[in-house]
Design a protein around this motif. Sequence first.
Motif, PDB file in Angstrom:
ATOM      1  N   PHE A   1      23.860 -32.198  16.665  1.00 46.44           N
ATOM      2  CA  PHE A   1      22.456 -32.577  16.749  1.00 46.44           C
ATOM      3  C   PHE A   1      21.642 -31.518  17.488  1.00 46.44           C
ATOM      4  O   PHE A   1      20.544 -31.132  17.046  1.00 46.44           O
ATOM      5  CB  PHE A   1      22.320 -33.936  17.440  1.00 46.44           C
ATOM      6  N   GLN A   2      22.140 -31.047  18.594  1.00 46.94           N
ATOM      7  CA  GLN A   2      21.399 -30.041  19.377  1.00 46.94           C
ATOM      8  C   GLN A   2      21.258 -28.735  18.593  1.00 46.94           C
ATOM      9  O   GLN A   2      20.199 -28.096  18.623  1.00 46.94           O
ATOM     10  CB  GLN A   2      22.098 -29.809  20.710  1.00 46.94           C
ATOM     11  N   LYS A   3      22.301 -28.340  17.892  1.00 44.78           N
ATOM     12  CA  LYS A   3      22.206 -27.125  17.068  1.00 44.78           C
ATOM     13  C   LYS A   3      21.209 -27.317  15.924  1.00 44.78           C
ATOM     14  O   LYS A   3      20.514 -26.382  15.525  1.00 44.78           O
ATOM     15  CB  LYS A   3      23.587 -26.747  16.524  1.00 44.78           C
ATOM     16  N   THR A   4      21.140 -28.530  15.397  1.00 42.39           N
ATOM     17  CA  THR A   4      20.188 -28.836  14.335  1.00 42.39           C
ATOM     18  C   THR A   4      18.756 -28.600  14.800  1.00 42.39           C
ATOM     19  O   THR A   4      17.965 -27.914  14.120  1.00 42.39           O
ATOM     20  CB  THR A   4      20.357 -30.299  13.882  1.00 42.39           C
ATOM     21  N   ILE A   5      18.400 -29.158  15.938  1.00 39.55           N
ATOM     22  CA  ILE A   5      17.021 -29.045  16.414  1.00 39.55           C
ATOM     23  C   ILE A   5      16.700 -27.608  16.798  1.00 39.55           C
ATOM     24  O   ILE A   5      15.607 -27.107  16.468  1.00 39.55           O
ATOM     25  CB  ILE A   5      16.782 -29.995  17.609  1.00 39.55           C
ATOM     26  N   ALA A   6      17.636 -26.924  17.412  1.00 40.77           N
ATOM     27  CA  ALA A   6      17.399 -25.519  17.783  1.00 40.77           C
ATOM     28  C   ALA A   6      17.174 -24.669  16.537  1.00 40.77           C
ATOM     29  O   ALA A   6      16.281 -23.813  16.507  1.00 40.77           O
ATOM     30  CB  ALA A   6      18.583 -24.990  18.592  1.00 40.77           C
ATOM     31  N   PHE A   7      17.952 -24.911  15.505  1.00 39.72           N
ATOM     32  CA  PHE A   7      17.798 -24.139  14.264  1.00 39.72           C
ATOM     33  C   PHE A   7      16.432 -24.404  13.640  1.00 39.72           C
ATOM     34  O   PHE A   7      15.733 -23.464  13.228  1.00 39.72           O
ATOM     35  CB  PHE A   7      18.916 -24.495  13.282  1.00 39.72           C
ATOM     36  N   LEU A   8      16.042 -25.669  13.537  1.00 40.57           N
ATOM     37  CA  LEU A   8      14.791 -26.018  12.874  1.00 40.57           C
ATOM     38  C   LEU A   8      13.580 -25.517  13.652  1.00 40.57           C
ATOM     39  O   LEU A   8      12.562 -25.136  13.049  1.00 40.57           O
ATOM     40  CB  LEU A   8      14.711 -27.528  12.651  1.00 40.57           C
ATOM     41  N   GLN A   9      13.669 -25.500  14.967  1.00 44.98           N
ATOM     42  CA  GLN A   9      12.574 -24.943  15.763  1.00 44.98           C
ATOM     43  C   GLN A   9      12.391 -23.454  15.470  1.00 44.98           C
ATOM     44  O   GLN A   9      11.259 -22.965  15.371  1.00 44.98           O
ATOM     45  CB  GLN A   9      12.854 -25.154  17.254  1.00 44.98           C
ATOM     46  N   LYS A  10      13.503 -22.772  15.306  1.00 46.54           N
ATOM     47  CA  LYS A  10      13.427 -21.337  14.986  1.00 46.54           C
ATOM     48  C   LYS A  10      12.965 -21.119  13.547  1.00 46.54           C
ATOM     49  O   LYS A  10      12.183 -20.208  13.259  1.00 46.54           O
ATOM     50  CB  LYS A  10      14.799 -20.702  15.202  1.00 46.54           C
ATOM     51  N   GLN A  11      13.406 -21.977  12.639  1.00 43.00           N
ATOM     52  CA  GLN A  11      13.083 -21.817  11.218  1.00 43.00           C
ATOM     53  C   GLN A  11      11.655 -22.236  10.904  1.00 43.00           C
ATOM     54  O   GLN A  11      10.939 -21.537  10.164  1.00 43.00           O
ATOM     55  CB  GLN A  11      14.053 -22.645  10.366  1.00 43.00           C
ATOM     56  N   LEU A  12      11.218 -23.379  11.445  1.00 45.69           N
ATOM     57  CA  LEU A  12       9.960 -24.001  11.008  1.00 45.69           C
ATOM     58  C   LEU A  12       8.922 -24.148  12.113  1.00 45.69           C
ATOM     59  O   LEU A  12       7.811 -24.622  11.839  1.00 45.69           O
ATOM     60  CB  LEU A  12      10.264 -25.389  10.414  1.00 45.69           C
TER      61      LEU A  12
ATOM     62  N   LEU B   1      18.905 -34.713  26.464  1.00 49.52           N
ATOM     63  CA  LEU B   1      18.029 -34.356  25.356  1.00 49.52           C
ATOM     64  C   LEU B   1      16.674 -33.869  25.850  1.00 49.52           C
ATOM     65  O   LEU B   1      16.109 -34.395  26.808  1.00 49.52           O
ATOM     66  CB  LEU B   1      17.824 -35.561  24.435  1.00 49.52           C
ATOM     67  N   THR B   2      16.130 -32.871  25.142  1.00 45.11           N
ATOM     68  CA  THR B   2      14.770 -32.396  25.410  1.00 45.11           C
ATOM     69  C   THR B   2      13.767 -33.337  24.742  1.00 45.11           C
ATOM     70  O   THR B   2      14.127 -34.203  23.952  1.00 45.11           O
ATOM     71  CB  THR B   2      14.576 -30.985  24.864  1.00 45.11           C
ATOM     72  N   ALA B   3      12.489 -33.133  25.046  1.00 45.28           N
ATOM     73  CA  ALA B   3      11.441 -33.957  24.448  1.00 45.28           C
ATOM     74  C   ALA B   3      11.437 -33.799  22.922  1.00 45.28           C
ATOM     75  O   ALA B   3      11.265 -34.782  22.186  1.00 45.28           O
ATOM     76  CB  ALA B   3      10.078 -33.572  25.027  1.00 45.28           C
ATOM     77  N   SER B   4      11.633 -32.573  22.452  1.00 46.63           N
ATOM     78  CA  SER B   4      11.653 -32.341  21.000  1.00 46.63           C
ATOM     79  C   SER B   4      12.847 -33.035  20.345  1.00 46.63           C
ATOM     80  O   SER B   4      12.732 -33.610  19.251  1.00 46.63           O
ATOM     81  CB  SER B   4      11.699 -30.844  20.696  1.00 46.63           C
ATOM     82  N   GLU B   5      13.986 -32.972  21.007  1.00 47.16           N
ATOM     83  CA  GLU B   5      15.179 -33.624  20.464  1.00 47.16           C
ATOM     84  C   GLU B   5      14.996 -35.137  20.409  1.00 47.16           C
ATOM     85  O   GLU B   5      15.425 -35.787  19.452  1.00 47.16           O
ATOM     86  CB  GLU B   5      16.393 -33.251  21.312  1.00 47.16           C
ATOM     87  N   LYS B   6      14.335 -35.688  21.437  1.00 48.45           N
ATOM     88  CA  LYS B   6      14.077 -37.136  21.446  1.00 48.45           C
ATOM     89  C   LYS B   6      13.127 -37.522  20.313  1.00 48.45           C
ATOM     90  O   LYS B   6      13.317 -38.550  19.648  1.00 48.45           O
ATOM     91  CB  LYS B   6      13.497 -37.558  22.788  1.00 48.45           C
TER      92      LYS B   6
ATOM     93  N   THR C   1      27.031 -34.634  19.281  1.00 47.24           N
ATOM     94  CA  THR C   1      25.982 -34.118  20.181  1.00 47.24           C
ATOM     95  C   THR C   1      25.755 -32.625  19.946  1.00 47.24           C
ATOM     96  O   THR C   1      24.608 -32.162  19.835  1.00 47.24           O
ATOM     97  CB  THR C   1      26.368 -34.374  21.643  1.00 47.24           C
ATOM     98  N   LYS C   2      26.838 -31.882  19.851  1.00 51.40           N
ATOM     99  CA  LYS C   2      26.727 -30.447  19.575  1.00 51.40           C
ATOM    100  C   LYS C   2      25.999 -30.207  18.253  1.00 51.40           C
ATOM    101  O   LYS C   2      25.104 -29.340  18.152  1.00 51.40           O
ATOM    102  CB  LYS C   2      28.132 -29.832  19.533  1.00 51.40           C
TER     103      LYS C   2
END
Length: 793
Positions: free
Chosen positions: A651-662, A559-564, A648-649
Motif C-alpha cells: 500500500f505504501q509503495k502504491t501511494i508513493a508511486f502514484l504521487q510521483k506519477q500523477l 500512514l500519512t495524510a495522503s495515504e489515509k 502495508t508495504k
Amino acid sequence: MKLLKIVLKVVAVLFVLLFVGGWLFSRTLHPTYNGELKLKSLSDKVTVYFDDVGVPHINAQNQKDAYTALGYVHAQDRLWQMELIRRIAAGRLAEVFGKDLVRTDKFFSGLGIEEAAEKTISKLDKNSKSYRLAEAYLNGINQFIEEGATPLEFYLVGLEKEKYSIKDVYNVFGYMAFSFAIAHKTDPLLTEIKEKLGEEYINELLESDFKNLTLIKNQKNAEVEAEFSTAINTLIDKLPLPLFIGSNSWVVAPEKTKNGKVLFANDPHIAFSQPSVWYQNHIKTPNYEMYGFNLALTPFPLLGHNRNYAYGLTMFENDDVDFYYEQNNPNNPMEYKTPNGYKKYKLIDKTIKIKGEPDTTYQVKVSKHGPVMNGLIDFMKDERPIAMQWIFTKLENQLLDVSYEMSHALSLSDFKNGAKKLHAPGLNIMYGDAKDNIAWFASGKLYKYRDSLQTKLILDGASGKDEILEYLDFEENPQAINPDWKYVYSANNQPDSIAGKLYPGYYLPEDRAKRIVDLLEAKSDFTKEDFAEMINDVTSPVAPEISRNLLKNVNKNELTASEKKAMHVLRNWDGNYNKNEIAPVIYNRLWYEFVKNTFKDEMGAAFEQFVNTPFEEKTVANQVKKEKSVWWDDVSTLEKETKRDIVTKSFQKTIAFLQKQLGENIDDWTWERVATVEYEHPIGKAGGLLREFFNVGPFTTNGGDQVINNQIYKIDSTGYYKIHAGPSTRRIVDFSDVENSITVIPTGQSGNVFSEHYKDQAEKYNKGEFVKMKLNQSDIEKSENKLVFLPKK
C-alpha cells in the motif's frame, strides 16, 4: 536569385504532380461500392446494398451466387487481414515481416495445424452443401485477387497476391482454436513451481480453482416445438492478428422481458486490432436469410441471427491441451518409451522462408501425444522431451459443418446437432429464437482421466497411466435448455458439475459472471435498452471486496495524510470503472505491488508466466482472504514477513508511486489519465506517420478488466494501462422487434484505409452507442451504395 526562384517553382510543380499522382493512385485502391461488375460462375444477377456503416446486404437467387458475391466483397474490404491470418498457422509471417517473426513461425508451424488440415480435407465430402458453398466463397475471393485493386499494404511490404484454397480456411480454424488454449502458459509454470518449491506452494495455488465460484447451472428441458427457416507471450505479442480471450453472453426467456419475447446479447472478447475482427454481412435468397459476423476467410458466420433465431459464442475455457514428459531411449534419441516398449518419433521437416534472408529449416519430433515442444517454446528449458497433446489436432475436425449447420438450422434440434460436432476449440454456444426457446451448450469434446490426476501439471508420457480413459458423449456436456430460472449466460466462468465433478479448465474469475447474474436476477421486465445499458456496464462486484480485504491488513499507525485519503477513497469504492473514477487507479497499482511482493521472490523468472493471466486473478481473489500462507514470507530477507507486512508495504509503495506519477493531489488521479485504447494496424505498429495513417485512436474509455464492458490490459511496473483487448462486437437481438436489433464494432467494417467505413464506428463504440442491424428490405434498398454483380460469360 533568379535561379533560386526557378528551382523553387520546379520543386513546387514536382510536389503538386507527386501529390496529384498519389491522390489518383489512391483512388484506384478504394473499395467498389457502386456500379456493375461481372463475376465468373454466377448463374444470375446478385445485388449488394451497402448500408450506412458499410455492411453488404447480398440479394441473390441462390446461395451459391450469394457466397461467391460474399467472397468478393469480403476480400475487397479485408484481403490484407485474410492474407495475414492464413499465414499464421502455416508459419509464413517471416515472409512478410522478416526475421523477427521466425520464432513465431517456428512455434505455429510446429503445432501440427497444417498436417491436421490436410488430413481433414482428404476426407471431406466434396459434394456436401457446406463444401460447395465454401468453394463458392473462395471463388469470389480469388476473382477479386485477379481483377480487384491490390490493397496498399501489399505494396508497402512488397508482397504478391496469392489465391486461396480450402486449406487456408482450415488454417484459420486452427489459429482460432489455438487462441482459446491457455495451457501453454499455465501447465509449465505450475510444474516448475511444484518441482522447485514443493507441494505446499503448489497446493495453495491450485486450491484457487475451487474457491470464489459463480457456477453456470445445468438443466435440460424440452424444446418448444416449432420449425422455421512469455516466451509464449513474446511470440504472441509479435502476432499481427488478435487472439481470442474471453466473452459475455446472456439470453433471457419471454417471462423475463417486457415485450414477452426472447432477448439475446453477446460480446466476444478478442484482442483489439485494425481492421476489426468480424466482417458483418447479410445474405438473402428466396429460401435463406442470415445476418452474420464472419472471421477472415471463414465462409459461414460464427455469430448470426435472422427473424427466427440468434446465436453467438463465448470461450468455454475447458482444458483441451495436455503436456507429457516423454522418456527417450538412452541408446537412441529418435525413440521414446511407451508401455509396450520403445517407439520411433515421427519426424517432420519444416522450412521457413524469411524476407531478405536465406530460408531456415528445422525438424519436429512427434510422439503419440503430439509434437515435442522443446525448442518450439523457448521457456521450456527442461532437457526432458515435452510433447503437447491437443484435441484439435488429435480428433476429427468438422468445423466447416459446425459453422454451416449453426447458420442454416431450421430448429433448436438442428442447431444442437451442429453444436455437438464441435471438438475444439471449446465454445459456449448461446441460442435464442422467435418460438421462445433459449439454450446454452458448452461444446467441445470432453474426456476423462483417472480421478487422482492433476492435469494442470505436465503428465507422465511413458507409463501409460496418464492417458485419456474415455471421451464423453455430448449429452454429458454442461448445457441448459429452457431452464426454470428463465435465462442462460456465460462469462467464461466455471460450469456446474457434470458426472458429479467440476470439469477442469482455465476458467476466468467470477467477476463478470457474478455481475451478470446479479443484474439478471434483479428484474423480470427487460428491454433492449436495458440490455444496451447492461452490456456497457463497468462495475465490478469483486474488486471492492478484494480492496477491503487488503485494506483491513494495512498497518494504520504510520500512514500519512495522503495515504489515509487514498485508503478512504478505495474503502468507499463501489467497483465502478468510469473515466473520472479515482479508485481504479489506486486499486490496479495496489494489485501490482501486492502480487509482486507476495509471489515474485519465490517464483523468480517464472513470475512473468504467472502475471496477467486468469490464473493470477483467481489466485489473488483467494490469497487476500488468507491469514496464513507459505507465500507471505519474503524469502529474500532474513525476517519472516506476515500478511500485514506484505500488504502495508504494498500500500505504501502504491501511494508513493502514484504521487510521483500523477502528482500530490489525489483528486487528479483519474482513470482516464492512465487507461487508453488504440486499435493497431500491423503496419501502424511501426510508428510515426504509418501509425497516424493506419491506426485508429487513441481513445479514453470507460471500463476495466473483468467488468462486463471488459477492457483488458496488462498490469505492470509502468502504471499505465494500454487496453489491448475487449468486446469485438456488442450485439443485441430483440425478437419483439428483430428488424431494429443493434450492434457495434470497435473501428469499422472495412480494412481498406481509403474506405469511409475504415473507422466510422470507433467513436460510437467508445461512447457505448450502437448501429442498427438492418433486415427490412425496403430500409436496405434506401442505401446510397448499390453494387450489381452480373454473370460473366
